[in-house]
Motif scaffolding. Structure first.
Motif, short mmCIF file in Angstrom:
data_model
loop_
_atom_site.label_atom_id
_atom_site.label_comp_id
_atom_site.label_asym_id
_atom_site.label_seq_id
_atom_site.Cartn_x
_atom_site.Cartn_y
_atom_site.Cartn_z
N GLY A 21 -2.96 -6.90 -12.36
CA GLY A 21 -3.55 -8.14 -11.90
C GLY A 21 -4.04 -9.03 -13.03
O GLY A 21 -4.25 -10.23 -12.84
N SER A 22 -4.21 -8.46 -14.22
CA SER A 22 -4.74 -9.27 -15.33
C SER A 22 -3.62 -9.72 -16.27
O SER A 22 -3.90 -10.19 -17.36
CB SER A 22 -5.77 -8.46 -16.11
N PRO A 34 9.37 -7.17 -7.13
CA PRO A 34 8.54 -6.06 -6.70
C PRO A 34 7.06 -6.44 -6.75
O PRO A 34 6.67 -7.30 -7.53
CB PRO A 34 8.85 -4.97 -7.71
N GLU A 35 6.28 -5.79 -5.90
CA GLU A 35 4.83 -6.04 -5.92
C GLU A 35 4.12 -4.71 -5.92
O GLU A 35 4.40 -3.86 -5.09
CB GLU A 35 4.41 -6.83 -4.69
N ALA A 36 3.21 -4.53 -6.83
CA ALA A 36 2.44 -3.29 -6.87
C ALA A 36 0.97 -3.64 -6.71
O ALA A 36 0.59 -4.80 -6.86
CB ALA A 36 2.67 -2.59 -8.20
N PRO A 37 0.15 -2.63 -6.39
CA PRO A 37 -1.29 -2.90 -6.31
C PRO A 37 -1.77 -3.49 -7.64
O PRO A 37 -1.43 -2.98 -8.70
CB PRO A 37 -1.89 -1.52 -6.09
N MET A 38 -2.55 -4.55 -7.54
CA MET A 38 -2.98 -5.26 -8.75
C MET A 38 -3.88 -4.41 -9.63
O MET A 38 -4.04 -4.68 -10.81
CB MET A 38 -3.72 -6.54 -8.35
N GLY A 39 -4.47 -3.37 -9.07
CA GLY A 39 -5.38 -2.54 -9.85
C GLY A 39 -4.68 -1.45 -10.64
O GLY A 39 -5.32 -0.68 -11.35
N LEU A 40 -3.36 -1.38 -10.51
CA LEU A 40 -2.60 -0.37 -11.22
C LEU A 40 -2.50 -0.73 -12.70
O LEU A 40 -2.27 -1.90 -13.03
CB LEU A 40 -1.20 -0.32 -10.61
N GLN A 96 -5.72 4.10 -8.62
CA GLN A 96 -4.79 3.62 -7.59
C GLN A 96 -3.83 4.68 -7.06
O GLN A 96 -2.98 4.38 -6.25
CB GLN A 96 -3.96 2.47 -8.17
N SER A 127 3.12 2.72 -1.82
CA SER A 127 2.21 1.62 -2.14
C SER A 127 2.83 0.67 -3.16
O SER A 127 2.31 -0.41 -3.40
CB SER A 127 0.87 2.16 -2.64
N MET A 156 -4.70 -3.84 -16.36
CA MET A 156 -4.30 -3.82 -14.96
C MET A 156 -3.24 -4.89 -14.71
O MET A 156 -3.28 -5.96 -15.33
CB MET A 156 -5.50 -4.10 -14.08
N TYR A 176 5.27 5.88 -12.87
CA TYR A 176 5.95 6.12 -11.60
C TYR A 176 7.45 6.33 -11.79
O TYR A 176 8.10 6.98 -10.98
CB TYR A 176 5.71 4.96 -10.63
N ARG A 229 0.43 -1.14 2.90
CA ARG A 229 0.10 -1.99 1.75
C ARG A 229 -0.82 -3.13 2.15
O ARG A 229 -0.76 -4.22 1.62
CB ARG A 229 1.37 -2.55 1.11
N LEU A 277 1.99 2.33 -13.86
CA LEU A 277 3.21 1.81 -13.24
C LEU A 277 4.43 2.41 -13.91
O LEU A 277 5.34 2.92 -13.26
CB LEU A 277 3.25 0.28 -13.32
N ARG A 302 -9.94 -8.46 -8.47
CA ARG A 302 -8.50 -8.35 -8.75
C ARG A 302 -7.92 -7.03 -8.29
O ARG A 302 -6.72 -6.89 -8.15
CB ARG A 302 -8.26 -8.47 -10.25
N VAL A 303 -8.78 -6.05 -8.09
CA VAL A 303 -8.27 -4.73 -7.74
C VAL A 303 -7.84 -4.67 -6.28
O VAL A 303 -6.91 -3.97 -5.92
CB VAL A 303 -9.34 -3.67 -8.03
N TRP A 353 7.34 -3.81 -15.18
CA TRP A 353 8.28 -3.25 -14.20
C TRP A 353 9.54 -2.73 -14.88
O TRP A 353 10.09 -1.70 -14.51
CB TRP A 353 8.66 -4.31 -13.16
#
Ligand SMILES: Nc1ncnc2c1ncn2[C@@H]1O[C@H](COP(=O)(O)OP(=O)(O)OP(=O)(O)O)[C@@H](O)[C@H]1O
Ligand SMILES: [Mg+2]
Lengths: 267, 330
Positions: A137-138, A85-91, B272, B217, A135, A99, B83, A96, B328-329, A148
Motif C-alpha cells: 500500500g505504500s 492483480p490485487e493483493a492486500p495492501m498490508g502485505l 497478512q 486473499s 507494504m 507466495y 477479499r 508477496l 493503508r492496511v 508482482w
C-alpha cells in the motif's frame, strides 16, 4: 516444456472470446502476444495456464491435457502474472514475493533456505531489494508491479507468462524489464510469453509475434514478417510508417493516423 | 520484528488465560478461586459452590470461549475468501436465518426445549447461508465476491424481515429476546455438548484450509496460478463458516462485532498471512467474548447486561483505533 493449444473455444454468456484458436508455444523462445483491447489476449494466457477451462478444445502441457495435471504441478512449471492483480495492501513486498514459492512447499511448511534464496534473487532481479520490507500500500504503481513480477520470478518456472507487465512502469524500468526478460531467456533458457501493447518493444525482444484479433490469430511469425502496414491497418486500425530499428534491425512502426475504412481508402 | 510478533502473541495468550480464569472465579455467589482449586482437587456434590462452579461457571466460560473463537475464525475465513475486509458472519444471511428458524419454532411449538431451539436456529442459519451462496454464485464468474456480499445482504434483509413478521404476528418478542440480546447465559453442559463438536470440526477445517485461504486473499487468478484449488477452497471455507457461525449463533444468539473485529486485530498482531490470522482471530475472538461475558455478569448484578451491547462497546473503539493507526492496511 511444450505448450500447445488446440482449437480453443471460449465464450462468456454470449460473447465469443476465443474462436477455434490453435497455437503452439515453442520452448526457449520469447513469444509476444499483441492485439487490440478485448481481442482475447488475457483470456488466452489464462487458458494456456489452466486458470480458465475452455468450453471446447484443449491445451496440452508436455503432450498431456493440462486439465489432467494438478494445479500445483502446473504451477511448478509455469508462472502466470495476471494483468491487474490485487493483493492486500498490508502485505510486504518480501511476503508477496514469497507466495511465489507456494507450489514448491508443503502447505504448512515455512520457507527454507532455498525459498529465501529464490525470493532474494527475484527481488534483486526486479530492483526491489531495498523495498523488501515496505507494504504494498505504500508503493507507487510501478513499484507494486515490480513486486508482482518478483513473485512470478520467485516461482522459478521454465515458462513465464506475463500479462502487460510494463503498463505502470516508467521508461527506464520498461527497458530494464525488457532486458530482464531477454536475460532470463538467453541465460536461463526460459520460455516466455508476454502480452505487450507497445508493438515496437514486442518486435525488439520477441522471437515470434502472435497477433490476436477478435479471438483468432490474425498474424503469427517473426516480427519482421508480422509487422506490416497492412496488418496494422487491418487489426489495429492505424495508418503507419514502418522503419527499421537502427540498433537491432527489427521493425519499428510509427502510426500517424487512424484508419477509416471507406471505399476510397481501400488499398 | 519477529521477536516483537512473538511477544504480542504471548501477550494475547496471557490476557486470554487471565480473563478465562477471572471469568471462572468472579460473579454472583460465593464461588471463587479457592472453590476452583477445591473442585480441581476433588469435586464435592453437596457443596453449592462446587455445583455453581461445575454446572454454571465452567460450561458458561467454555461456551463463551468456543463461540468467540468460532466467530473470530468464521470472520477471518469470510474476509479472506471474499477479499472483503467488511465481511463478517452477521452478513451472509446467517444470523437472520437463525433468527427466523428460532421464531418459527417458537410459534409452532411454544414449549420447545432449548435444545430444539438450538437445532432450529442452526438449520435456519444453514438455509440463510445456502440461499446467499446459491444466489451469489449462481452465475459464477469473476466478480463472485462482490455478488456474494450483495446476495448475503439481500438474503439477510429478507429473512430478517420475515423473522420480524413472525415475531410480531406470533407475539413472541419476549421469547426471542435471549436471541437478539445474545450471550451464553443459560448454556450448560448439554447445550455445549450439542454445539462444541461442530465448532471443533469447523475450527479444524479452518486451520487446515488456512494456507489455501491465504493464497485466495491474493485474488483468484493469482491463487489459481500458484496452484490453489479455488472452487474447492471456497466450498470448504463456506462449510466451515456455516459450522462455526451457525453453531455459535445457535447457542449464543446474535453476538455482533467479534466476527468483524477479531480478524482485524489478528492481522494487526501477526500480519497478512491467513495461516497465522486464522488461529489468532480464534484466540482473540475467544478472549473478547469471555471478557464480554464476564462484564455482562459483573457490571450490574444481579442483572445481565446484553452481551451484544458489550461486544459492540469493546469492538467498535478497537476497530476504529486500528483503522486510524493503519488506514493503508485495511
Ligand atoms: N469476466 C468476464 N465476463 C464477461 N466478459 C468478459 C470477462 N472477462 C473478459 N471478458 C470479455 O472478453 C473479451 C476478451 O477479454 P480479454 O481480457 O481476454 O482481452 P485482452 O485482449 O486481454 O484485452 P486488453 O488489451 O484490454 O487487456 C473482452 O471483450 C471482454 O469484454
Ligand atoms: Mg488483457
Amino acid at each position: 516444456m511444450t505448450i500447445e493449444a488446440r482449437h480453443l473455444h471460449f465464450h462468456y454468456d454470449n460473447e465469443t472470446v476465443l474462436n477455434d484458436l490453435s497455437l503452439s508455444i515453442i520452448p526457449g523462445e520469447i513469444t509476444a502476444l499483441v492485439g487490440p483491447n478485448g481481442s482475447g489476449k488475457s483470456t488466452l494466457l489464462k487458458a494456456l495456464s489452466r486458470i480458465l477451462r475452455p468450453q471446447s478444445g484443449e491445451v496440452l502441457l508436455e503432450g498431456k491435457p493440462i486439465q489432467s495435471w494438478s494445479a500445483r504441478a502446473v504451477a511448478r512449471r509455469l508462472a502466470l502474472l495476471p494483468q491487474s492483480p490485487e493483493a492486500p495492501m498490508g502485505l510486504s513486498v518480501r511476503d508477496l514475493a514469497g507466495y511465489g514459492r507456494h507450489p514448491w512447499r508443503r502447505a504448512f511448511q515455512g520457507s527454507g533456505p532455498e525459498d529465501r534464496a529464490a525470493v532474494d534473487r527475484a527481488l534483486g532481479l526486479t530492483g526491489m531489494t531495498s523495498f523488501a520490507d515496505r507494504m504494498l500500500g505504500s508503493l507507487s504503481g510501478g513499484q507494486r508491479q515490480r513486486a508482482w513480477i518478483a513473485m512470478a520470478l520467485s516461482q522459478e518456472t521454465d515458462v513465464l507468462m506475463l500479462d502487460e507487465p510494463t503498463s505502470f512502469l516508467d521508461m527506464a524500468h520498461q527497458v530494464e524489464l525488457m532486458q530482464l526478460v531477454e536475460r532470463l531467456n538467453v541465460e536461463e533458457g526460459r520460455t516466455i510469453v508476454i502480452v505487450l501493447h507497445d508493438l515496437n518493444q514486442a518486435a525488439r525482444i520477441a522471437h515470434r509475434m502472435v497477433v490476436l484479433n477478435q479471438g483468432s490469430i490474425a498474424a503469427d511469425g517473426k516480427p519482421a514478417e508480422v509487422m506490416t502496414a497492412q496488418m496494422l491497418r487491418r487489426v489495429f486500425g492505424v495508418e503507419s510508417d514502418l522503419i527499421s530499428d537502427p540498433r537491432r534491425g527489427t521493425p519499428l512502426c510509427l502510426p500517424y493516423a487512424a484508419y477509416f475504412s471507406g471505399p476510397d481508402l481501400e488499398p | 520484528m519477529i521477536l516483537r510478533e512473538s511477544l504480542r502473541v504471548l501477550l494475547v495468550l496471557v490476557i486470554m488465560i487471565s480473563i478465562f480464569a477471572l471469568s471462572l472465579t468472579q460473579g454472583a455467589g460465593s464461588a471463587d478461586a479457592t472453590t476452583l482449586l477445591e473442585v480441581l482437587n476433588g469435586f464435592d456434590p453437596r457443596n453449592t459452590d462446587h455445583l455453581v462452579m461445575r454446572d454454571l461457571r465452567v460450561p458458561r466460560a467454555l461456551a463463551a470461549m468456543m463461540v468467540g473463537a468460532a466467530l473470530g475464525v468464521a470472520g477471518a475465513l469470510m474476509q479472506g475468501v471474499t477479499r472483503n475486509p467488511l465481511a463478517s458472519p452477521t452478513l451472509m444471511g446467517l444470523n437472520a436465518g437463525a433468527g427466523l428458524g428460532l421464531a418459527c419454532t417458537l410459534v409452532i411449538a411454544p414449549g420447545a426445549s432449548f435444545v430444539a431451539l438450538i437445532v432450529s436456529a442452526f438449520l435456519g442459519a444453514g438455509i440463510g447461508v445456502g440461499l446467499s451462496l446459491g444466489l451469489g454464485l449462481a452465475a459464477g464468474g469473476a466478480s463472485a465476491p462482490l455478488r456474494l456480499a450483495l446476495a448475503g445482504a439481500a438474503v439477510s434483509a429478507l429473512l430478517g424481515a420475515i423473522g420480524s413478521g413472525v415475531v410480531i404476528v406470533g407475539e413472541i418478542a419476549q421469547d426471542v429476546l435471549f436471541f437478539t440480546a445474545g450471550g451464553v447465559q443459560g448454556v450448560g453442559w448439554d447445550e455445549l455438548g450439542l454445539a462444541a463438536p461442530w465448532i471443533v470440526i469447523g475450527l479444524l477445517i479452518a486451520l487446515l484450509s488456512s494456507p489455501a485461504v491465504s493464497l485466495l486473499s491474493l485474488g483468484e487468478d493469482v491463487a489459481a496460478a500458484l496452484g490453489a484449488r479455488v472452487i474447492l477452497t471456497r466450498s470448504v471455507a463456506a462449510v466451515a463458516t456455516l459450522l462455526l457461525a451457525g453453531a455459535a449463533v445457535a447457542i449464543a444468539g446474535q453476538v455482533g462485532f467479534i466476527g468483524l473485529a477479531a480478524p482485524h486485530l489478528a492481522r494487526f498482531i501477526v500480519g497478512q498471512d491467513y495461516r497465522r490470522i486464522i488461529p489468532m482471530a480464534g484466540l482473540i475472538g475467544a478472549t473478547l467474548l469471555v471478557g464480554a461475558d464476564l462484564a455482562a455478569r459483573t457490571l450490574n448484578p444481579p442483572h445481565e447486561t446484553p452481551v451484544s451491547l458489550l461486544t459492540a462497546l469493546i469492538g467498535a473503539p478497537v476497530l476504529i483505533w486500528i483503522a486510524r493507526r493503519s488506514a493503508r492496511v485495511l
